[in-house]
Design an enzyme around this catalytic site. Structure first.
Site, PDB file in Angstrom:
ATOM      1  N   LEU A  23      -4.776  -0.553  14.589  1.00 19.40           N
ATOM      2  CA  LEU A  23      -3.344  -0.227  14.496  1.00 19.40           C
ATOM      3  C   LEU A  23      -3.150   1.097  13.739  1.00 19.40           C
ATOM      4  O   LEU A  23      -2.529   2.027  14.232  1.00 19.40           O
ATOM      5  CB  LEU A  23      -2.590  -1.362  13.793  1.00 19.40           C
ATOM      6  CG  LEU A  23      -1.088  -1.109  13.573  1.00 19.40           C
ATOM      7  CD1 LEU A  23      -0.353  -0.974  14.898  1.00 19.40           C
ATOM      8  CD2 LEU A  23      -0.458  -2.245  12.749  1.00 19.40           C
ATOM      9  N   GLY A  59       0.120   5.152   8.764  1.00 18.18           N
ATOM     10  CA  GLY A  59      -0.397   4.011   8.004  1.00 18.18           C
ATOM     11  C   GLY A  59       0.699   2.986   7.774  1.00 18.18           C
ATOM     12  O   GLY A  59       0.847   2.025   8.533  1.00 18.18           O
ATOM     13  N   GLU A  91      -2.901  -4.221   5.006  1.00 15.98           N
ATOM     14  CA  GLU A  91      -1.979  -5.287   5.448  1.00 15.98           C
ATOM     15  C   GLU A  91      -0.583  -5.106   4.869  1.00 15.98           C
ATOM     16  O   GLU A  91       0.102  -6.081   4.560  1.00 15.98           O
ATOM     17  CB  GLU A  91      -2.520  -6.658   5.056  1.00 15.98           C
ATOM     18  CG  GLU A  91      -3.765  -7.058   5.796  1.00 15.98           C
ATOM     19  CD  GLU A  91      -3.493  -7.434   7.231  1.00 15.98           C
ATOM     20  OE1 GLU A  91      -2.318  -7.424   7.634  1.00 15.98           O
ATOM     21  OE2 GLU A  91      -4.452  -7.703   7.941  1.00 15.98           O
TER      22      GLU A  91
HETATM   23  P1  TGC Z   1      11.109  -2.997  13.049  1.00 14.33           P
HETATM   24  O1  TGC Z   1      11.833  -1.868  13.741  1.00 14.33           O
HETATM   25  O2  TGC Z   1      11.764  -3.716  11.941  1.00 14.33           O
HETATM   26  O3  TGC Z   1      10.667  -4.065  14.180  1.00 14.33           O
HETATM   27  C1  TGC Z   1       9.998  -3.668  15.360  1.00 14.33           C
HETATM   28  C2  TGC Z   1       9.735  -4.927  16.181  1.00 14.33           C
HETATM   29  O4  TGC Z   1       8.813  -5.771  15.493  1.00 14.33           O
HETATM   30  C3  TGC Z   1       9.458  -7.027  15.144  1.00 14.33           C
HETATM   31  N1  TGC Z   1       8.980  -7.377  13.802  1.00 14.33           N
HETATM   32  C4  TGC Z   1       8.126  -8.371  13.585  1.00 14.33           C
HETATM   33  N2  TGC Z   1       7.595  -9.274  14.424  1.00 14.33           N
HETATM   34  C5  TGC Z   1       6.753 -10.160  13.906  1.00 14.33           C
HETATM   35  N3  TGC Z   1       6.439 -10.184  12.586  1.00 14.33           N
HETATM   36  C6  TGC Z   1       6.948  -9.302  11.717  1.00 14.33           C
HETATM   37  N4  TGC Z   1       6.605  -9.338  10.428  1.00 14.33           N
HETATM   38  C7  TGC Z   1       7.836  -8.333  12.202  1.00 14.33           C
HETATM   39  N5  TGC Z   1       8.535  -7.309  11.649  1.00 14.33           N
HETATM   40  C8  TGC Z   1       9.230  -6.739  12.637  1.00 14.33           C
HETATM   41  C9  TGC Z   1      10.928  -6.770  15.244  1.00 14.33           C
HETATM   42  O5  TGC Z   1      11.644  -7.945  15.516  1.00 14.33           O
HETATM   43  C10 TGC Z   1      10.976  -5.800  16.412  1.00 14.33           C
HETATM   44  O6  TGC Z   1      10.747  -6.536  17.595  1.00 14.33           O
HETATM   45  P2  TGC Z   1      11.379  -6.105  19.026  1.00 14.33           P
HETATM   46  O7  TGC Z   1      10.757  -7.026  20.014  1.00 14.33           O
HETATM   47  O8  TGC Z   1      12.855  -6.280  18.850  1.00 14.33           O
HETATM   48  O9  TGC Z   1      11.017  -4.665  19.249  1.00 14.33           O
HETATM   49  O10 TGC Z   1       9.701  -2.529  12.556  1.00 14.33           O
HETATM   50  P3  TGC Z   1       9.229  -1.145  12.015  1.00 14.33           P
HETATM   51  O11 TGC Z   1       8.400  -0.499  13.052  1.00 14.33           O
HETATM   52  O12 TGC Z   1      10.370  -0.353  11.430  1.00 14.33           O
HETATM   53  O13 TGC Z   1       8.261  -1.661  10.859  1.00 14.33           O
HETATM   54  C11 TGC Z   1       8.693  -1.988   9.611  1.00 14.33           C
HETATM   55  C12 TGC Z   1       7.521  -2.150   8.610  1.00 14.33           C
HETATM   56  C13 TGC Z   1       7.446  -0.955   7.674  1.00 14.33           C
HETATM   57  C14 TGC Z   1       7.819  -3.377   7.799  1.00 14.33           C
HETATM   58  C15 TGC Z   1       6.166  -2.283   9.333  1.00 14.33           C
HETATM   59  O14 TGC Z   1       5.847  -1.122   9.993  1.00 14.33           O
HETATM   60  C16 TGC Z   1       5.021  -2.633   8.401  1.00 14.33           C
HETATM   61  O15 TGC Z   1       4.798  -3.794   8.091  1.00 14.33           O
HETATM   62  N6  TGC Z   1       4.226  -1.608   7.921  1.00 14.33           N
HETATM   63  C17 TGC Z   1       2.994  -1.853   7.213  1.00 14.33           C
HETATM   64  C18 TGC Z   1       1.826  -1.576   8.127  1.00 14.33           C
HETATM   65  C19 TGC Z   1       0.682  -2.512   7.906  1.00 14.33           C
HETATM   66  O16 TGC Z   1       0.778  -3.546   7.288  1.00 14.33           O
HETATM   67  N7  TGC Z   1      -0.470  -2.170   8.474  1.00 14.33           N
HETATM   68  C20 TGC Z   1      -1.598  -3.030   8.435  1.00 14.33           C
HETATM   69  C21 TGC Z   1      -2.683  -2.560   9.384  1.00 14.33           C
HETATM   70  S1  TGC Z   1      -3.918  -3.750   9.727  1.00 14.33           S
HETATM   71  C22 TGC Z   1      -4.791  -3.913   8.325  1.00 14.33           C
HETATM   72  O17 TGC Z   1      -4.506  -3.386   7.296  1.00 14.33           O
HETATM   73  C23 TGC Z   1      -5.984  -4.794   8.420  1.00 14.33           C
HETATM   74  S2  TGC Z   1      -6.863  -4.886   6.964  1.00 14.33           S
HETATM   75  C24 TGC Z   1      -8.181  -5.865   7.362  1.00 14.33           C
HETATM   76  C25 TGC Z   1      -8.094  -7.221   6.754  1.00 14.33           C
HETATM   77  O18 TGC Z   1      -7.049  -7.893   6.845  1.00 14.33           O
HETATM   78  O19 TGC Z   1      -9.067  -7.648   6.181  1.00 14.33           O
HETATM   79  P1  FAD Z   2       0.316   5.609   3.424  1.00 11.74           P
HETATM   80  O1  FAD Z   2       1.151   4.890   4.403  1.00 11.74           O
HETATM   81  O2  FAD Z   2       0.144   7.081   3.586  1.00 11.74           O
HETATM   82  O3  FAD Z   2       0.884   5.307   1.973  1.00 11.74           O
HETATM   83  C1  FAD Z   2       0.554   6.104   0.825  1.00 11.74           C
HETATM   84  C2  FAD Z   2       1.470   5.669  -0.317  1.00 11.74           C
HETATM   85  O4  FAD Z   2       2.843   5.924   0.048  1.00 11.74           O
HETATM   86  C3  FAD Z   2       1.395   4.173  -0.608  1.00 11.74           C
HETATM   87  O5  FAD Z   2       1.549   3.948  -1.986  1.00 11.74           O
HETATM   88  C4  FAD Z   2       2.588   3.615   0.148  1.00 11.74           C
HETATM   89  O6  FAD Z   2       3.047   2.375  -0.360  1.00 11.74           O
HETATM   90  C5  FAD Z   2       3.597   4.740  -0.082  1.00 11.74           C
HETATM   91  N1  FAD Z   2       4.662   4.697   0.914  1.00 11.74           N
HETATM   92  C6  FAD Z   2       4.586   4.901   2.257  1.00 11.74           C
HETATM   93  N2  FAD Z   2       5.782   4.741   2.832  1.00 11.74           N
HETATM   94  C7  FAD Z   2       6.650   4.431   1.853  1.00 11.74           C
HETATM   95  C8  FAD Z   2       8.029   4.125   1.789  1.00 11.74           C
HETATM   96  N3  FAD Z   2       8.828   4.102   2.878  1.00 11.74           N
HETATM   97  N4  FAD Z   2       8.582   3.863   0.581  1.00 11.74           N
HETATM   98  C9  FAD Z   2       7.828   3.828  -0.537  1.00 11.74           C
HETATM   99  N5  FAD Z   2       6.516   4.104  -0.558  1.00 11.74           N
HETATM  100  C10 FAD Z   2       5.929   4.393   0.628  1.00 11.74           C
HETATM  101  N6  FAD Z   2      -5.817  -0.814   9.483  1.00 11.74           N
HETATM  102  C11 FAD Z   2      -6.001  -1.334  10.722  1.00 11.74           C
HETATM  103  O7  FAD Z   2      -5.229  -1.090  11.636  1.00 11.74           O
HETATM  104  N7  FAD Z   2      -7.062  -2.174  10.976  1.00 11.74           N
HETATM  105  C12 FAD Z   2      -7.980  -2.491  10.013  1.00 11.74           C
HETATM  106  O8  FAD Z   2      -8.921  -3.254  10.281  1.00 11.74           O
HETATM  107  C13 FAD Z   2      -7.826  -1.927   8.715  1.00 11.74           C
HETATM  108  N8  FAD Z   2      -8.752  -2.177   7.744  1.00 11.74           N
HETATM  109  C14 FAD Z   2      -8.683  -1.488   6.544  1.00 11.74           C
HETATM  110  C15 FAD Z   2      -9.734  -1.566   5.636  1.00 11.74           C
HETATM  111  C16 FAD Z   2      -9.714  -0.809   4.456  1.00 11.74           C
HETATM  112  C17 FAD Z   2     -10.879  -0.851   3.524  1.00 11.74           C
HETATM  113  C18 FAD Z   2      -8.572  -0.008   4.163  1.00 11.74           C
HETATM  114  C19 FAD Z   2      -8.508   0.799   2.892  1.00 11.74           C
HETATM  115  C20 FAD Z   2      -7.524   0.055   5.054  1.00 11.74           C
HETATM  116  C21 FAD Z   2      -7.578  -0.656   6.259  1.00 11.74           C
HETATM  117  N9  FAD Z   2      -6.552  -0.518   7.227  1.00 11.74           N
HETATM  118  C22 FAD Z   2      -6.715  -1.078   8.479  1.00 11.74           C
HETATM  119  C23 FAD Z   2      -5.465   0.432   7.019  1.00 11.74           C
HETATM  120  C24 FAD Z   2      -4.378  -0.042   6.057  1.00 11.74           C
HETATM  121  O9  FAD Z   2      -3.555  -0.982   6.669  1.00 11.74           O
HETATM  122  C25 FAD Z   2      -3.584   1.198   5.592  1.00 11.74           C
HETATM  123  O10 FAD Z   2      -4.429   1.889   4.699  1.00 11.74           O
HETATM  124  C26 FAD Z   2      -2.272   0.820   4.942  1.00 11.74           C
HETATM  125  O11 FAD Z   2      -1.376   0.276   5.889  1.00 11.74           O
HETATM  126  C27 FAD Z   2      -1.611   2.020   4.248  1.00 11.74           C
HETATM  127  O12 FAD Z   2      -1.580   3.145   5.071  1.00 11.74           O
HETATM  128  P2  FAD Z   2      -2.092   4.571   4.511  1.00 11.74           P
HETATM  129  O13 FAD Z   2      -3.453   4.347   3.925  1.00 11.74           O
HETATM  130  O14 FAD Z   2      -1.975   5.543   5.607  1.00 11.74           O
HETATM  131  O15 FAD Z   2      -1.144   4.925   3.327  1.00 11.74           O
END
Ligand code: TGC
Ligand code: FAD
Length: 393
Positions: free
Chosen positions: A140, A146, A372
């Site tokens: 993703l 991010g 996450e």
């Molecule tokens: P937004 O415009 O609010 O919504 C877009 C569409 O998504 C739906 N939706 C959700 N659906 C299910 N669960 C949720 N928690 C949902 N939140 C929103 C919403 O209803 C809408 O659906 P539709 O069908 O109407 O289009 O969303 P946005 O794009 O503005 O996003 C808001 C925000 C900032 C909260 C979101 O982008 C976010 O959570 N950002 C953080 C990114 C993140 O967590 N990345 C993680 C990457 S993966 C990872 O880190 C794996 S680590 C490996 C491990 O776990 O060990």
């Molecule tokens: P940024 O989004 O650039 O954020 C930098 C700083 O700015 C943070 O403090 C953040 O909170 C802050 N910030 C950003 N936006 C705002 C806002 N609107 N308001 C206030 N503060 C804000 N991703 C995957 O898809 N799949 C994986 O398997 C996966 N595994 C991972 C494993 C590791 C070891 C790590 C480190 C990351 C992994 N990730 C994965 C990615 C992870 O989900 C992202 O690192 C995370 O979502 C943050 O994105 P970024 O690192 O680009 O930081």
């Protein structure tokens, strides 16, 4: 007058939270706990230092039924969400990287296929993934997308009955060891999920080196150059950010339980150390300042477990919302990080070595705090929820 007698609470289960679990949950918890004790704890310091996670250990996790354990059918164990959470707690007591392996396989790679895939995709991939024969990863995040994944640039265009995928993903757990990647890409029809075999022409994965956190876990950068993906490798049932964000709900739920395991490992290590380490002719556990630290950690671990269990019961009842998951992810992870730092201080100089688990957990939790959804992003999700005002941009 009748005499009251109380049993002293256990230092490691102060609020008797075990009594809130049923027999099946205790059995599963104990099985995973034993596995961690036998197979993870003896070697994890070395794996972490060497930056590896042995594939055979993942095979053993599969044999225990841990991959996709809370999913029904297709070779998955079909346990409750609480059981899944408890397994995360125990694995993360070992190391966040071990729990990550399970999260990525079950919640981020299998779940999207299970939830949004066709019947044929489910039957093709899920039994092999549950058995650990096929390892998945979840793409993703991108270098420039991010916290705001909806700004992704990776894209796919139709070409006859195929799709052509171009772009890149960053920070992808298990990226270099995966057999398939679930890649989220922009299309004319919205954000779609693609099941991409990692031996596809034009697919490249490169390990990210020099990590000081989550070292017993592979992290990679993926690049796609005109990767041809047949239409029947595209998840048919979602075409928006709801797809990847639904997967994150599952993984974040595992993390909120998992973080308590890491905190418990730090607390137990500090408690044992403080009882043995003598300075000024007495155990350091006898100093008031040390007791304050130990008590703060103990309270934090118990509170985190209660929150987890409550959210787990809600998930099993079908009432848990994404915002409530954010509550648990945000609070349990920040408290675990705080506990790890506190434990580190109790261990003094020994606290900076890998002879003890504390520094490793502390370094890992910096990643858990960020992935996450960062702590800030979950704070804003909660802020939005209680005020009705979106403060993201
Ligand atoms: P937004 O415009 O609010 O919504 C877009 C569409 O998504 C739906 N939706 C959700 N659906 C299910 N669960 C949720 N928690 C949902 N939140 C929103 C919403 O209803 C809408 O659906 P539709 O069908 O109407 O289009 O969303 P946005 O794009 O503005 O996003 C808001 C925000 C900032 C909260 C979101 O982008 C976010 O959570 N950002 C953080 C990114 C993140 O967590 N990345 C993680 C990457 S993966 C990872 O880190 C794996 S680590 C490996 C491990 O776990 O060990
Ligand atoms: P940024 O989004 O650039 O954020 C930098 C700083 O700015 C943070 O403090 C953040 O909170 C802050 N910030 C950003 N936006 C705002 C806002 N609107 N308001 C206030 N503060 C804000 N991703 C995957 O898809 N799949 C994986 O398997 C996966 N595994 C991972 C494993 C590791 C070891 C790590 C480190 C990351 C992994 N990730 C994965 C990615 C992870 O989900 C992202 O690192 C995370 O979502 C943050 O994105 P970024 O690192 O680009 O930081």
């Amino acid at each position: 007058m009748s005499e009251l007698s109380f049993t002293r609470p256990s230092p490691t289960d102060f609020l008797a939270i075990d009594s809130l679990l049923d027999d099946e949950e205790v059995m599963l918890r104990d099985t995973v706990r034993q596995f961690v004790s036998d197979r993870i704890l003896p070697d994890i310091g070395e794996w972490w230092e060497d930056g590896v996670f042995p594939r055979e250990v993942a095979k053993e996790m599969a044999a225990m039924g841990l991959f996709g354990m809370h999913l029904e059918g297709y070779g998955c164990a079909g346990t409750s969400n609480v059981a899944y959470g408890l397994a995360c707690t125990e694995l993360e007591y070992g190391d966040s990287g071990v729990r990550s392996f399970m999260s990525v396989q079950g919640s981020l790679s299998m779940f999207p296929i299970w939830k949004f895939g066709s019947e044929e995709q489910k039957e093709t991939w899920l039994p092999q993934m549950a058995a650990g024969e096929v390892i998945g990863c979840f793409g993703l995040t991108e270098a420039d997308s991010g916290s705001d994944p909806s700004s992704m640039r990776t894209n796919a265009k139709r070409d006859g009955s195929d799709w052509i995928l171009n772009g890149s993903k960053m920070w992808i757990t298990n990226g270099t060891i995966a057999d398939i990647a679930v890649v989220w890409a922009r299309t004319d029809e919205g954000i779609r999920g693609f099941i991409v075999p990692t031996d596809s022409k034009g697919f490249e994965a490169q390990a990210i080196k020099h990590k000081a956190s989550l070292r017993a876990s592979v992290t990679a950068e993926l690049a796609f150059t005109d990767v041809r993906v047949p239409d029947d490798f595209v998840l048919p049932d979602v075409a928006s950010m709801r797809g990847p964000l639904s997967c994150l709900n599952e993984a974040r739920f595992g993390i909120l339980f998992g973080a308590v395991g890491a905190a418990r490992a730090c607390y137990e290590s500090a408690l044992a150390y403080a009882g043995e380490r003598t300075q000024f002719d007495r155990p350091i556990a006898g100093f008031q300042l040390t007791q304050q630290k130990l008590v703060d950690m103990m309270v934090s671990v118990n509170r985190g477990m209660l929150v987890s269990l409550h959210l787990g019961r809600m998930k099993d009842a079908g009432t848990l919302t994404p915002e409530q998951i954010s509550f648990g992810k945000m609070d349990n992870v920040r408290n675990a990080l705080e506990a790890a730092r506190t434990a580190r201080s109790i261990l003094g100089g020994n606290g900076i070595t890998l002879e003890y688990p504390v520094f490793r957990h502390m370094a890992n939790l910096e990643t858990v705090y960020t992935y996450e959804g960062t702590n800030e992003i979950h704070t804003l999700i909660l802020g939005n929820s209680i005020t009705g005002l979106n403060a993201f941009a």
